[in-house]
Design an enzyme around this catalytic site. Structure first.
Site: not given
Ligand code: MG
Ligand code: ADP
Length: 544
Positions: A65, A395
């Site tokens: 990430d 997310d």
């Molecule tokens: Mg993404």
């Protein structure tokens, strides 16, 4: 630093201040930002690699990430920090696209460097970048399609795309619909008719046990505790909840008085008295009409026994934040003095229940008057798996929220970037002056996304880029790289879709940060003051 005034140098900056100017400053900044951006490059896309980050305390984080990586890297260089800021803004605003935004910033700077070497002034570059960013909005908006909140399949695909590449895609089938359900249940329609959802309204609990597929959604609040006595009911229907910030124990124990007891009778009397006091406290709870008690402090063993006998469900040592939330959800009041405990101060819930989650118990509070309370229990075999799942879910929740609020999506897999590059080049041709060069460089820079997607998938990026470009030139607007089949495909048809806002935000923050870095031509850095031990004034200090 010193200025000359009538032959006498005048010092205007503290000694030790470092100053870098002109192209040296510019180059240094560009270099630093590029290095940081390139650090996350290999993590882009479903087949991106992970990074292992070890902090000074030895804690290990394995993630791909972008925002997390950049956050964990202890970056000192001011220009490099701006790239971290780009990722952070992206994360805060739209939740996804953090790696893309950082990579794009680096690439925009890289291309700007080429222009600087050609003696194009940085003001011209930033003007061109701004024009390109504005034009990109127009182009992307044209590519976007509207989706309604009822379009369950598309919403699930959007959640799925955000989950892909974060180690959670194997459980996408379970997680994506769960994410959509969660966000939909917290949607609020404002007076202006606009839908909004605050992801913070979704409570995330973690349990390191079982598999990711065991992740579940609970319509209600969760408290990770067990009831305090085995003979208490496991489930209370039509709960009337006493929410206590005060302990249920004998007050006299709190007094630090010393009592000397002599003889059996006297001791017996003392114990009886104590029992009596506990009973009085317990009676206050029973008389209030409560059938469930959530207490911040401890509940005495004897009190638990009496409360269990009265069929009351008791949880203690609940933290204050949870207690406050419980009061909000159940419309109850946090009580600090048991004498104030009355029926109208109790919270209510359809069900309060102790439930087995894996091998441990949790308390679920369901059917609250405020129906919008939603919780998700994340599950996974190890701490690392659950950490990654939490990031992926963040997310996914964010992108579904963004789409439900904004209603527009674009295809993924590098397709919008290729189309953008193509159209920006056409636009550049229509411009006069040197800005044209900058817009062209912007177009080149944006191709870094499909290029990197091909690279991280182990494909020849030059071949794929050529193929993608020719497909787009032939009018195939949604052609992108299916990294699983290694084929160029219509990404919209393949269901690889993302919120328009994720793309717009990435372009805006990347071009703004790049421009800001380019405009700097003077770095004045103060050195830290030396904090040595202060010396006592010696005789010398008083000498004339
Ligand atoms: Mg993404
Ligand atoms: P970011 O932090 O930028 O979101 P990711 O690692 O999540 O980085 O990668 C995002 C990129 O991967 C986007 O360009 C997205 O379109 C692409 N992508 C996601 N799923 C797929 C897929 N199934 N096939 C091809 N590309 C995909």
């Amino acid at each position: 630093m010193a200025a000359q005034l009538g032959g006498q140098p005048t010092t205007i900056l503290r000694q030790g201040t470092q100053r870098t100017t002109g192209s040296e400053a510019q180059k240094g900044n560009i270099m630093a930002a590029k290095v940081v951006a390139s650090a996350v490059r290999t993590t882009l896309g479903p087949k991106g690699m992970d990074k292992m980050l070890v902090n000074s305390a030895g804690q290990v984080t394995i993630t791909n990430d972008g925002a997390t990586i950049l956050d964990e890297m202890d970056i000192k260089h001011p220009a490099a920090k701006m790239v971290v800021e780009v990722a952070r803004t992206q994360d805060d605003e739209v939740g996804d696209g953090t790696t893309s935004a950082a990579i794009l910033t680096g690439e925009l700077l890289s291309k700007a460097e080429e222009l600087l070497d050609m003696n194009v002034h940085s003001t011209t570059i930033t003007a061109g970048y701004t024009l390109a960013a504005i034009k990109s909005h127009e182009i992307l908006e044209g590519l976007a399609s509207d989706i309604s909140g009822d379009d369950e399949d598309t919403l699930i695909n959007i959640a799925g795309t955000a989950l892909t590449g974060k180690g959670a895609e194997s459980s996408k089938g379970v997680l994506a619909p769960l994410v959509v359900r969660a966000v939909k249940s917290i949607i609020k329609t404002g007076v202006d008719g606009k839908d909004t959802a605050n992801i913070k309204d979704i409570q995330i609990e973690r349990r390191v046990e079982g598999e990711m597929d065991d992740t579940e959604l609970v319509e209600g609040m969760i408290i990770d505790r067990t009831r305090t006595h085995q003979s208490m009911p496991k489930r209370v229907v039509d709960a009337r909840i006493a929410i206590l910030a005060t302990p249920i124990e004998v007050r006299s124990i709190e007094f630090k008085s010393e009592i000397t007891l002599s003889g059996v009778t006297e001791r017996r009397a003392f114990i009886d008295r104590e029992e009596q006091m506990i009973k009085e406290v317990v009676d206050k709870v029973i008389n209030s009409g409560a059938n469930a008690v959530f207490c911040k402090k401890g509940v005495d063993e004897l009190a638990r026994h009496y409360l269990a006998k009265a069929g009351i469900f008791v949880i203690h040592r609940v933290n204050f934040k949870e207690l406050k939330k419980l009061a909000e959800c159940t419309n109850g009041r946090v009580i600090t003095n048991l004498d104030e405990l009355t029926l109208d101060h109790l919270g209510t819930a359809g069900v309060v229940e102790e439930v087995m989650v894996g091998n441990g118990e949790m308390i679920f509070i369901r059917d609250c008057p405020d129906k919008k309370i939603i919780s998700i229990i994340l599950r996974g075999g190890t701490e690392q798996v659950v950490d990654n799942l939490a990031r992926a879910m963040h997310d996914a929740l964010m992108v579904v929220r963004v789409v439900l609020e904004d209603g527009r999506v674009v295809a993924g897999g590098g397709s919008p970037e290729i189309e953008l590059a193509l159209r920006l080049r056409e636009y550049a041709a229509s411009l006069k002056g040197r800005e044209q060069l900058a817009v062209n460089k912007f177009a080149e820079a944006i191709e870094v996304i499909p290029t990197t997607l091909a690279e991280t998938s182990g494909l020849d990026h030059i071949d794929k880029l050529v193929e993608l470009k020719s497909r787009h030139e032939a009018g195939d607007k949604y052609a992108g790289l299916n990294v699983f089949a290694n084929e160029i495909e219509d990404m919209k048809a393949a269901g690889v879709v993302e919120p328009l806002k994720v793309k717009l935000q990435a372009i805006d923050s990347a071009s703004e940060a790049a421009s800001m870095i380019l405009r700097i031509d003077d770095i004045i850095a103060a050195t830290k003051e030396q904090k040595g031990p202060k010396q006592a004034p010696g005789l010398k200090d008083y000498e004339f």
